[in-house]
Scaffold this active site. Structure first.
Site, mmCIF file in Angstrom:
data_model
loop_
_atom_site.group_PDB
_atom_site.id
_atom_site.type_symbol
_atom_site.label_atom_id
_atom_site.label_comp_id
_atom_site.label_asym_id
_atom_site.label_seq_id
_atom_site.Cartn_x
_atom_site.Cartn_y
_atom_site.Cartn_z
ATOM 1 N N LYS A 70 -43.583 -9.164 -33.236
ATOM 2 C CA LYS A 70 -45.000 -9.453 -32.996
ATOM 3 C C LYS A 70 -45.271 -10.033 -31.607
ATOM 4 O O LYS A 70 -46.362 -9.859 -31.068
ATOM 5 C CB LYS A 70 -45.528 -10.414 -34.057
ATOM 6 C CG LYS A 70 -45.554 -9.841 -35.467
ATOM 7 C CD LYS A 70 -46.093 -10.860 -36.459
ATOM 8 C CE LYS A 70 -46.075 -10.328 -37.868
ATOM 9 N NZ LYS A 70 -46.635 -11.313 -38.838
ATOM 10 N N ASP A 110 -53.274 -10.603 -38.884
ATOM 11 C CA ASP A 110 -52.762 -11.727 -39.667
ATOM 12 C C ASP A 110 -53.812 -12.830 -39.812
ATOM 13 O O ASP A 110 -53.955 -13.414 -40.884
ATOM 14 C CB ASP A 110 -51.510 -12.315 -39.016
ATOM 15 C CG ASP A 110 -50.262 -11.489 -39.271
ATOM 16 O OD1 ASP A 110 -50.249 -10.715 -40.249
ATOM 17 O OD2 ASP A 110 -49.298 -11.615 -38.495
#
Length: 293
Positions: A70, A110
């Site tokens: 990420k 997220d």
């Protein structure tokens, strides 16, 4: 840019990746949407990420990213959304093709995934959040806390100096933040939400009283194995506990929006049915709790 076609390909990348529920979630969504898309999992680490991304052809629509990618994908993208820039973490890549050229956009789903999962569990606002861990998901948790109205955050980590980057991040979204080692005293009375971003299988090296566990909701982003020791402790105290699957479902729904329409804010056709199918595929009720077996 060309639109996705029937044999559109997608995948989740990470290492390890065999435990990922993303293929199950996306398959459930595309079945409801009537899309015969292919969603795979591929084991990719930092050393092979660039070659994998650059070798995709026009059949590919996008990627989901998990640990440890990420925070390392950004150099391979043409554009990153506001939350991705803010957190330094991108978990979704959209490929938009124009002939033989491709534009790669990055998104962080997220943060809204955390907010949506907590909202489904009737956690709509908090003033102070306690975060365990200091990595990419902790950054997303801090930004999500700010969107829930939090004013302050306590972040417990093994080495506070390694999480120093969270201080300016918190300031940028209006939070004051305290970094502390796991064994430091904690101001439990003010905390209204605990978020554990520790990887699955990693024990939380601190204890919470039964009264704290009964009062303060827990979001534990781990989901394999489940329940975690922390999650079980919350359940034993009668507290509100959400596992990482709830967050995973809601962030995946936003990924589906991106892959289908190119926009995380554009609702899907019959989105309620899509979400219900995704939740059912991993055995969750609408509030994110496991369905009785």
């Amino acid at each position: 840019m060309s639109a996705p076609v029937a044999d559109t390909r997608l995948a989740v990348l990470g290492k390890p990746i065999g435990h990922s529920k993303s293929p199950t979630l996306h398959a459930a969504a595309y079945e409801v949407l009537g899309l015969q898309w292919i969603y795979e999992r591929h084991e990719v680490d930092e050393s092979t990420l660039a070659s994998f991304v650059k070798s995709r052809d026009s059949s590919w629509r996008g990627l989901s990213l998990t640990m440890p990618l990420k925070q390392t994908i950004q150099p391979h993208l043409d554009q990153v959304d506001r939350i991705g820039e803010l957190t330094g973490a991108v978990n979704t890549v959209l490929f938009e093709w124009g002939g033989d050229t491709v534009h790669r956009s990055g998104f962080n789903t997220d943060v809204p995934g955390i907010v949506r999962a907590l909202g489904a569990a009737s956690v709509g606002s908090v003033r102070r959040v306690h975060v365990l861990g200091g990595g990419a998901t902790a950054a997303s948790a801090i930004v999500a806390a700010s969107e829930l109205g939090a004013e302050s955050a306590l972040v417990s980590v093994r080495a506070p100096e390694r999480a120093a980057g969270l201080v300016p991040l918190a300031a940028s979204v209006g939070l004051t933040i305290d970094l502390a080692p796991f064994d430091a005293p904690r101001d439990d009375e003010a905390t209204e939400l605990l978020v554990s971003t520790l990887p699955g299988g990693v024990e939380a090296p601190l204890d919470f009283s039964a009264a704290f566990r009964a009062r303060v909701p827990l979001l534990d982003v781990a989901y394999e194995p489940w329940p975690t020791t922390l999650g079980q402790a919350w359940a034993d105290a009668g507290g509100v506990v959400l596992g990482g699957l709830a967050m995973l479902v809601h962030q995946a729904l936003l990924q589906v929006r991106i892959f289908v329409a190119g926009d995380p804010f554009a609702p899907l056709p019959d989105e309620e049915s899509v979400l219900a199918a995704m939740l059912a595929a991993v055995g969750l009720a609408a509030d994110g709790t496991p369905l009785a077996r």
